[in-house]
Write a protein that holds these residues in place. Sequence first.
Motif, PDB file in Angstrom:
ATOM      1  N   ARG A 172      -5.089  -9.897   4.963  1.00  0.00           N
ATOM      2  CA  ARG A 172      -6.370 -10.443   5.425  1.00  0.00           C
ATOM      3  C   ARG A 172      -6.116 -11.396   6.579  1.00  0.00           C
ATOM      4  O   ARG A 172      -5.299 -12.317   6.456  1.00  0.00           O
ATOM      5  N   TYR A 229       1.390  -3.209   3.854  1.00  0.00           N
ATOM      6  CA  TYR A 229       0.748  -4.138   2.917  1.00  0.00           C
ATOM      7  C   TYR A 229      -0.730  -4.302   3.252  1.00  0.00           C
ATOM      8  O   TYR A 229      -1.113  -4.270   4.431  1.00  0.00           O
ATOM      9  N   LEU A 230      -1.516  -4.525   2.215  1.00  0.00           N
ATOM     10  CA  LEU A 230      -2.886  -4.954   2.431  1.00  0.00           C
ATOM     11  C   LEU A 230      -2.788  -6.394   2.946  1.00  0.00           C
ATOM     12  O   LEU A 230      -1.944  -7.164   2.462  1.00  0.00           O
ATOM     13  N   LEU A 277       0.827  -1.220   0.000  1.00  0.00           N
ATOM     14  CA  LEU A 277       0.000   0.000   0.000  1.00  0.00           C
ATOM     15  C   LEU A 277       0.851   1.255   0.000  1.00  0.00           C
ATOM     16  O   LEU A 277       0.408   2.324  -0.397  1.00  0.00           O
ATOM     17  N   LYS A 330       1.587  -2.910   8.782  1.00  0.00           N
ATOM     18  CA  LYS A 330       2.780  -2.070   8.663  1.00  0.00           C
ATOM     19  C   LYS A 330       3.975  -2.843   9.200  1.00  0.00           C
ATOM     20  O   LYS A 330       3.957  -3.314  10.337  1.00  0.00           O
ATOM     21  N   GLU A 381      -6.172  -0.556  10.848  1.00  0.00           N
ATOM     22  CA  GLU A 381      -7.380  -0.426  10.040  1.00  0.00           C
ATOM     23  C   GLU A 381      -6.961  -0.032   8.619  1.00  0.00           C
ATOM     24  O   GLU A 381      -6.049   0.790   8.448  1.00  0.00           O
ATOM     25  N   TYR A 382      -7.610  -0.617   7.625  1.00  0.00           N
ATOM     26  CA  TYR A 382      -7.284  -0.291   6.235  1.00  0.00           C
ATOM     27  C   TYR A 382      -8.073   0.946   5.797  1.00  0.00           C
ATOM     28  O   TYR A 382      -9.302   0.968   5.891  1.00  0.00           O
ATOM     29  N   ALA A 411      -9.222   2.671   2.811  1.00  0.00           N
ATOM     30  CA  ALA A 411      -9.327   2.253   1.406  1.00  0.00           C
ATOM     31  C   ALA A 411      -9.064   3.373   0.400  1.00  0.00           C
ATOM     32  O   ALA A 411      -8.629   3.116  -0.723  1.00  0.00           O
ATOM     33  N   ILE A 422     -10.083  -7.507   6.558  1.00  0.00           N
ATOM     34  CA  ILE A 422      -9.031  -6.836   5.779  1.00  0.00           C
ATOM     35  C   ILE A 422      -8.372  -5.770   6.658  1.00  0.00           C
ATOM     36  O   ILE A 422      -9.065  -4.966   7.285  1.00  0.00           O
ATOM     37  N   VAL A 423      -7.067  -5.782   6.673  1.00  0.00           N
ATOM     38  CA  VAL A 423      -6.319  -4.800   7.465  1.00  0.00           C
ATOM     39  C   VAL A 423      -5.148  -4.257   6.645  1.00  0.00           C
ATOM     40  O   VAL A 423      -4.884  -4.736   5.536  1.00  0.00           O
ATOM     41  N   ALA A 424      -4.480  -3.268   7.201  1.00  0.00           N
ATOM     42  CA  ALA A 424      -3.202  -2.813   6.630  1.00  0.00           C
ATOM     43  C   ALA A 424      -2.125  -3.269   7.609  1.00  0.00           C
ATOM     44  O   ALA A 424      -2.234  -2.998   8.810  1.00  0.00           O
TER      45      ALA A 424
END
Length: 293
Positions: A48, A45-46, A36, A59, A108-109, A111, A55-57
Motif C-alpha cells: 500500500r 508482494y501486496l 502474492l 515486484k 497494478e494489483y 486481485a 493498493i499495488v503489487a
Amino acid sequence: MAVAAETQSEEKGSSEVSAAEKRRWTLNDFDIGKPLGRGKFGHVYLAREKKSNHIVALKVLFKSQLKQSQVEHQLRREVEIQSHLRHPNILRLYGYFYDQTRVYLILEYAAKGELYKELQKCKYFSEKRAATYISSLARALIYCHGKHVIHRDIKPENLLIGAQGELKIADFGWSVHTFNRRRTMCGTLDYLPPEMVESVEHDSSVDIWSLGVLCYEFLYGVPPFEAREHSDTYRRIIKVDLRFPPKPIVSSSAKDLISQMLVKDSSQRLPLHKLLEHPWIVQNADLSGIFRG
Ligand code: AMP
C-alpha cells in the motif's frame, strides 16, 4: 517475468524519459503486505502506498539474478514499454525504484490472480467465457499494435485477472517497440508461430497467431500443437497441424475463427479488428470484457 536474453538492440531512442522515471520512489513509501507469488527473479508482494493508500503489487527482483541471466536489457525494455501503456486489459506499471541489491516494480494489483490457475481448475472454459476473454485481449493488442508494440508472448501464464474478472496482459518481457519487421526468436514454444520457429522475419501478426493458440487452449484445455518432444511441436507448428478433438464439444463457429487465426502465411491471418466482427465473438463475447460466471 519472461526469461532468456535477446541480443538485438532496437526500439525507442534513449532520450525519451519514461513516466516511470519522473517520480523517485523508495521502499519507505510503501507498507508491505502478504506475498502474492514468486517468479524466476524474485517475489511479488501486496503493498500500500502510504500517502494515497493505493493498493499495488510490488515486484522485487534481485539484481544479481538479473545480471546472471543477462536480462537487464530486457527488463529495461519491459519497464519502458509497459509504463507507457494505458488500457483496461493491460496491467499498469506505475513506476520502479531500486537499491543496492534489488529492483522494485510498482504494478497494478490483479486481485483475482492468475488465469493459468483458473484454467487448470476449470480444465477448459465455456464459449462465452473464452470469447469474452479473446475479444478483450484483441482490443488490448489492437491498442498495443497502434503504438507499434508487439507483445510476442501471449499465453495463459502471462495473464492476470483483475478485481472485476477482467483479463490483464501482465508480462511485457518479450515485447518490442518497433517499426521494422524482426527476426528474433523468443516466446514459449507452444505459442510460437511458424515464422518465429523458422526464424524468418515477423511483425505484429505473431500476436494474432498466439491469440489463436490461446483461444484453442481456452476451449480445449491444451494448446493445439502440443507434443511430447519439442521437435514434434516444432514440426506440428510449421505444418500447421491443426486438429479439433471431438471432446469437449466446440461450435463450428469457434473452430472457424481459430482456423482463420492459425494461418501459416502471416499476411493472411484474420486482422484483429475483423476478429471483433466474427460471428462467434459477436454472439458470445461480453463487450465489458468481464466474465460473469
Ligand atoms: P512473476 O514474477 O511476474 O511471474 O510473478 C509471480 C507471481 O506473483 C505470479 O504468478 C502471480 O501469482 C503473482 N503476481 C505477479 N504480479 C501480480 C499482480 N500484479 N497482481 C497480483 N498477483 C501478481
